[in-house]
Motif scaffolding. Structure first.
Motif, short mmCIF file in Angstrom:
data_model
loop_
_atom_site.label_atom_id
_atom_site.label_comp_id
_atom_site.label_asym_id
_atom_site.label_seq_id
_atom_site.Cartn_x
_atom_site.Cartn_y
_atom_site.Cartn_z
N THR A 194 -1.51 3.60 6.79
CA THR A 194 -1.18 2.25 6.34
C THR A 194 -0.30 1.50 7.34
O THR A 194 -0.50 0.30 7.59
N PRO A 249 -6.04 4.97 -0.79
CA PRO A 249 -5.89 4.12 0.40
C PRO A 249 -6.75 4.59 1.57
O PRO A 249 -7.17 3.77 2.39
N SER A 264 0.82 -1.21 0.00
CA SER A 264 0.00 0.00 0.00
C SER A 264 0.85 1.25 0.00
O SER A 264 0.55 2.23 -0.69
#
Length: 327
Positions: free
Chosen positions: A172, A284, A130
């Motif tokens: 993330t 994301p 990610s």
């Protein structure tokens, strides 16, 4: 007769300029790009759900590629059909040069990008994937400025990208263990996927000067999806479990690809690449939020998510706050 033709040409030119002006409006760009990112973010829980319903193991690369290829192939057909109905003409390549552009774009935007993505995903942890994928915004900016010479590289754009990337890293990585081992077939492939993404955006803008943007988007998906589906099938991929629910999930994924990529391509064709690409940092964020809602991944939401979204928004504003110097 000549006056009538001149009037028609003037009307066509006026219409094109008006359309370009609307699609270059910052509010239209912001809403359109954010909508694309929301749709792509919703693809995260939809794909995970689809894998479960069709009994596809995430590490079964052949079946994953086959599934993605079928999705992209039908997304392309949908784009071509819907675009042709709207524009009242068949949107297909009408020359050898057009076919070459479609093939080149399909090779980079769909085939190579997802070859590197799926190839690296099995050897790279999801957290690192990610973060590395978020570098596609940097890749888009640098490729547009340094290779295609489509815009100027400014400190505002660089600073905005750094702030936005910080927000992505925060949402993330926070609360998760991350190893720092790097392999070419894992992290390297994921990074190459981001590079392909950057090139594809610049190619869309370049090719759109002479080709219909919707045609490019639809045909490259059809071409790329067919190649991916054929490759996945030849490698032994397969899946089952077609029900009403699983079919609706697949249809939704087709809808996401068709609408989001086409709208994104249209925005790219009328704006600087960086002006659109910077919104990619929202992907994301939407992915985390929507996964927490639909997949009950509650541990990923809260203060850090809101802080990450704030940083991403600040990064976007900084990147958009300064216009390019004149070429």
């Amino acid at each position: 007769m000549e006056i009538s033709q001149e009037n028609k040409n003037f009307a066509d030119t006026f219409h094109m300029e008006k359309t370009k002006s609307i699609l270059s409006n910052i509010w239209i760009v912001s809403v359109g790009a954010a909508l694309c990112c929301f749709l792509w973010g919703s693809a995260t829980p939809a794909i995970k759900t689809g894998y479960a319903l069709f009994s596809i193991a995430p590490n079964d690369t052949a079946s994953v590629v086959l599934f993605a290829g079928i999705r992209f192939f039908f997304a392309g057909l949908f784009t071509i059909l819907f675009g042709s109905l709207l524009q009242k003409k068949l949107l297909i390549p009408h020359s050898v040069d057009s076919f070459r552009k479609v093939a080149a774009l399909g090779m980079v935007q769909t085939i190579l990008q997802y070859f590197f993505f799926y190839g690296g995903l099995t050897k790279c942890a999801g957290v690192k994937s990610s973060v590395i994928l978020a570098t596609n915004v940097f890749a888009s900016l640098l490729i547009a400025a340094l290779i295609f010479k489509q815009e100027k590289l400014t400190w505002y754009k660089i600073l905005g990208c750094v702030i936005g990337f910080t927000g992505v890293v925060l949402v993330t990585v926070a609360g998760k263990e991350v190893d720092y081992k790097i392999t070419f077939g894992g992290e390297g492939f994921i990074f190459l996927s981001s590079v392909c993404y950057g090139f594809s955006g610049c190619m869309v803008k370049y090719f759109s000067k002479e080709e219909n943007t919707v045609m490019l988007s639809g045909c490259q998906f059809t071409f790329g999806g067919a190649v991916m589906a054929f490759t996945g099938f030849c490698l032994g991929g397969g899946f089952s479990g077609f029900t009403l629910v699983s079919s609706l999930i697949l249809i939704y994924l087709v809808f996401i690809s068709a609408v989001a990529y086409t709208l994104w391509s249209v925005l790219l064709s009328h704006n600087d690449v960086s002006r659109v690409a910077v919104f990619g940092f929202l992907n994301p964020i939407f992915g985390v939020v929507l996964s927490s809602i639909f997949l009950n991944e509650q541990n990923q939401t809260g203060f850090l998510t809101m802080l990450s979204l704030f940083l991403v928004c600040i990064g976007i504003l900084v990147c958009l706050s300064h216009k390019n110097p004149k070429q």
